[in-house]
Design an enzyme around this catalytic site. Structure first.
Site, PDB file in Angstrom:
ATOM      1  N   ILE A   7       0.857  -1.192   0.000  1.00  0.00           N
ATOM      2  CA  ILE A   7       0.000   0.000   0.000  1.00  0.00           C
ATOM      3  C   ILE A   7       0.890   1.237   0.000  1.00  0.00           C
ATOM      4  O   ILE A   7       1.721   1.408   0.899  1.00  0.00           O
ATOM      5  CB  ILE A   7      -0.925   0.054   1.241  1.00  0.00           C
ATOM      6  CG1 ILE A   7      -1.738  -1.248   1.353  1.00  0.00           C
ATOM      7  CG2 ILE A   7      -1.850   1.261   1.171  1.00  0.00           C
ATOM      8  CD1 ILE A   7      -2.641  -1.283   2.585  1.00  0.00           C
ATOM      9  N   GLY A   9       1.606   5.230   0.483  1.00  0.00           N
ATOM     10  CA  GLY A   9       1.034   6.295   1.314  1.00  0.00           C
ATOM     11  C   GLY A   9       0.243   5.736   2.482  1.00  0.00           C
ATOM     12  O   GLY A   9      -0.866   6.171   2.767  1.00  0.00           O
ATOM     13  N   TYR A 190      -5.059  18.116  -9.274  1.00  0.00           N
ATOM     14  CA  TYR A 190      -5.407  16.922  -8.478  1.00  0.00           C
ATOM     15  C   TYR A 190      -6.514  16.129  -9.175  1.00  0.00           C
ATOM     16  O   TYR A 190      -6.420  14.907  -9.330  1.00  0.00           O
ATOM     17  CB  TYR A 190      -5.853  17.348  -7.078  1.00  0.00           C
ATOM     18  CG  TYR A 190      -6.469  16.225  -6.265  1.00  0.00           C
ATOM     19  CD1 TYR A 190      -5.674  15.281  -5.620  1.00  0.00           C
ATOM     20  CD2 TYR A 190      -7.862  16.095  -6.154  1.00  0.00           C
ATOM     21  CE1 TYR A 190      -6.236  14.243  -4.883  1.00  0.00           C
ATOM     22  CE2 TYR A 190      -8.431  15.064  -5.423  1.00  0.00           C
ATOM     23  CZ  TYR A 190      -7.613  14.137  -4.789  1.00  0.00           C
ATOM     24  OH  TYR A 190      -8.178  13.108  -4.063  1.00  0.00           O
TER      25      TYR A 190
HETATM   26  P1  NDP Z   1      -3.682  11.624   3.276  1.00  0.00           P
HETATM   27  O1  NDP Z   1      -3.047  12.938   2.991  1.00  0.00           O
HETATM   28  O2  NDP Z   1      -4.060  11.312   4.680  1.00  0.00           O
HETATM   29  O3  NDP Z   1      -2.764  10.457   2.762  1.00  0.00           O
HETATM   30  C1  NDP Z   1      -1.976  10.588   1.634  1.00  0.00           C
HETATM   31  C2  NDP Z   1      -0.766   9.706   1.777  1.00  0.00           C
HETATM   32  O4  NDP Z   1       0.040   9.868   0.606  1.00  0.00           O
HETATM   33  C3  NDP Z   1       0.114  10.051   2.976  1.00  0.00           C
HETATM   34  O5  NDP Z   1       0.524   8.852   3.577  1.00  0.00           O
HETATM   35  C4  NDP Z   1       1.279  10.775   2.339  1.00  0.00           C
HETATM   36  O6  NDP Z   1       2.502  10.624   3.029  1.00  0.00           O
HETATM   37  C5  NDP Z   1       1.369  10.021   1.020  1.00  0.00           C
HETATM   38  N1  NDP Z   1       2.188  10.746   0.037  1.00  0.00           N
HETATM   39  C6  NDP Z   1       2.037  12.004  -0.405  1.00  0.00           C
HETATM   40  N2  NDP Z   1       3.036  12.307  -1.256  1.00  0.00           N
HETATM   41  C7  NDP Z   1       3.833  11.213  -1.347  1.00  0.00           C
HETATM   42  C8  NDP Z   1       5.023  10.915  -2.043  1.00  0.00           C
HETATM   43  N3  NDP Z   1       5.637  11.820  -2.807  1.00  0.00           N
HETATM   44  N4  NDP Z   1       5.557   9.681  -1.912  1.00  0.00           N
HETATM   45  C9  NDP Z   1       4.976   8.759  -1.106  1.00  0.00           C
HETATM   46  N5  NDP Z   1       3.859   8.993  -0.402  1.00  0.00           N
HETATM   47  C10 NDP Z   1       3.289  10.208  -0.526  1.00  0.00           C
HETATM   48  O7  NDP Z   1      -4.958  11.568   2.318  1.00  0.00           O
HETATM   49  P2  NDP Z   1      -6.109  10.467   2.080  1.00  0.00           P
HETATM   50  O8  NDP Z   1      -5.910   9.316   2.971  1.00  0.00           O
HETATM   51  O9  NDP Z   1      -7.382  11.178   2.076  1.00  0.00           O
HETATM   52  O10 NDP Z   1      -5.805  10.045   0.576  1.00  0.00           O
HETATM   53  C11 NDP Z   1      -5.562   8.730   0.181  1.00  0.00           C
HETATM   54  C12 NDP Z   1      -6.181   8.474  -1.185  1.00  0.00           C
HETATM   55  O11 NDP Z   1      -7.599   8.607  -1.113  1.00  0.00           O
HETATM   56  C13 NDP Z   1      -5.727   9.419  -2.275  1.00  0.00           C
HETATM   57  O12 NDP Z   1      -5.497   8.673  -3.461  1.00  0.00           O
HETATM   58  C14 NDP Z   1      -6.911  10.345  -2.451  1.00  0.00           C
HETATM   59  O13 NDP Z   1      -6.960  10.864  -3.755  1.00  0.00           O
HETATM   60  C15 NDP Z   1      -8.046   9.391  -2.189  1.00  0.00           C
HETATM   61  N6  NDP Z   1      -9.305   9.975  -1.861  1.00  0.00           N
HETATM   62  C16 NDP Z   1      -9.472  10.707  -0.718  1.00  0.00           C
HETATM   63  C17 NDP Z   1     -10.720  11.244  -0.429  1.00  0.00           C
HETATM   64  C18 NDP Z   1     -10.951  12.047   0.795  1.00  0.00           C
HETATM   65  O14 NDP Z   1     -12.062  12.521   0.951  1.00  0.00           O
HETATM   66  N7  NDP Z   1      -9.963  12.232   1.677  1.00  0.00           N
HETATM   67  C19 NDP Z   1     -11.843  11.010  -1.310  1.00  0.00           C
HETATM   68  C20 NDP Z   1     -11.556  10.228  -2.470  1.00  0.00           C
HETATM   69  C21 NDP Z   1     -10.328   9.735  -2.708  1.00  0.00           C
HETATM   70  P3  NDP Z   1       2.912  11.558   4.300  1.00  0.00           P
HETATM   71  O15 NDP Z   1       2.201  10.954   5.468  1.00  0.00           O
HETATM   72  O16 NDP Z   1       4.394  11.395   4.356  1.00  0.00           O
HETATM   73  O17 NDP Z   1       2.473  12.934   3.987  1.00  0.00           O
END
Ligand code: NDP
Length: 315
Positions: A7, A9, A190
């Site tokens: 997984i 992120g 985005y």
């Molecule tokens: P978060 O910001 O909580 O999680 C995003 C994760 O991505 C974090 O673990 C972050 O790491 C990681 N990340 C960001 N940039 C990088 C990078 N360069 N390399 C590796 N890891 C990276 O957001 P969400 O949990 O909400 O998002 C998760 C997914 O869900 C995404 O694909 C989003 O588009 C999708 N989504 C979210 C919705 C919402 O309402 N929140 C709705 C629909 C879809 P770090 O902890 O280091 O910052």
């Protein structure tokens, strides 16, 4: 044997909740691909994930070298790769100027789409050779890229146009930093990246499902208004967005519930159909959802695939 799920992120939000849900079943070993090792390890401990049920491996999707190194490191672990979940994302709705990955791509599309495109392409051979009964490649999508929904119609809308910015390298110098060649807009970048995610899943399905037996899926887990995704938004938005989603749109879903949904797409024996974009109704029952015209356009999917291949050095 236990399944192994990668997984990306998984240090916060949906990725962490999914890692936790899977590790709790005792049937999965989770490889957490994270850019911040310490943050990920603290998050896993705080979530109560059992030691030995997960491994954290460094991954920065903003660097293609890091993606390649991640693939190597995972292979060195000599564990099968049974499921890959492309979950990480950045969202920069208030950015006035684009920022760029190590390879010079606009950050949102660079991380959310191009980094994952390379990662998914690399792991396809590992998935293919796994002997797990149901092998899956999952790319997290979003309603916001789908202009056939209310949420997808909040401006700026996703629109990849004729892909001229992507074709020219998305670098903001010789070309626009936006896929459609337009002016930079972080919120749109985005949404565009999420359209690419959904197109990529379908193109994988068309090209590789019959040959490999791998299930390719995308999903919209619901609006998880509390995650870090909104960290770069203005404070008033961050204050009002969760109650708005809870009481007005009723699309709100907790991180825990969203994690269970994604964990279903990873492991539920009834969700094996390939090429599907999963959503959940108000009773938390999964259904096959319709994508917008653009997010289901096979011609566009093919073009995005071919241009992305060039940018990440696969063609
Ligand atoms: P978060 O910001 O909580 O999680 C995003 C994760 O991505 C974090 O673990 C972050 O790491 C990681 N990340 C960001 N940039 C990088 C990078 N360069 N390399 C590796 N890891 C990276 O957001 P969400 O949990 O909400 O998002 C998760 C997914 O869900 C995404 O694909 C989003 O588009 C999708 N989504 C979210 C919705 C919402 O309402 N929140 C709705 C629909 C879809 P770090 O902890 O280091 O910052």
């Amino acid at each position: 044997r236990k399944g192994t799920a990668i997984i990306t992120g998984a240090s916060s939000g949906l990725g962490l909740a999914t890692a936790k849900a899977l590790s709790e079943t005792g049937k999965w070993h989770v490889i957490m691909g994270c850019r911040d090792f310490l943050k990920a390890s603290r998050a896993a401990k705080a979530a109560g994930m059992e030691k030995g049920s997960y491994t954290i491996v460094h991954l920065d999707l903003a660097s293609l070298d890091s993606v390649r190194q991640f693939v190597k490191n995972v292979r060195q672990m000599e564990m099968p790769v049974d499921v890959v979940v492309c979950n990480a994302a950045v969202y920069q709705p208030t950015a006035k100027e684009p920022s760029f990955t190590a390879d010079g791509f606009e950050m949102s599309v660079g991380v959310n789409h191009l980094g994952h495109f390379l990662l998914a392409r690399e792991f396809l051979s590992d998935l293919t050779s796994s002997d797990y009964p149901s092998k899956r490649l999952i790319i997290v999508g979003s309603i916001t890229g789908n202009t056939n929904t209310l949420a997808g119609n909040v401006p700026p809308k996703a629109n990849l146009g004729d892909l001229r910015g992507l074709a020219a390298g998305l670098n903001g110098v010789a070309s626009s930093a936006m896929i459609d060649g337009g002016e930079f807009d972080g919120a749109k970048a985005y949404k565009d990246s999420k359209v690419c995610n959904m197109l990529t899943m379908q193109e994988f399905h068309r090209r590789y499902h019959d040959e490999t037996g791998v299930t390719f899926a995308s999903l919209y887990p619901g609006c998880i208004a509390t995650t870090g995704l909104f960290r770069e938004h203005i404070p008033l938005f961050r204050l009002l967005f969760p109650p708005f989603q809870k009481y007005v749109t009723k699309g709100y879903v907790s991180e825990e519930e969203a994690g269970k949904r994604l964990a279903q797409v990873v492991s539920d024996p009834s969700l094996t159909k390939s090429g599907v974009y999963w959503s959940w109704n108000n009773n938390s029952a999964s259904f096959e959802n319709q994508l917008s015209e653009e997010a289901s356009d096979p011609e566009k999917a093919k073009k995005v695939w071919e241009l992305s291949e060039k940018l990440v050095g696969l063609a």
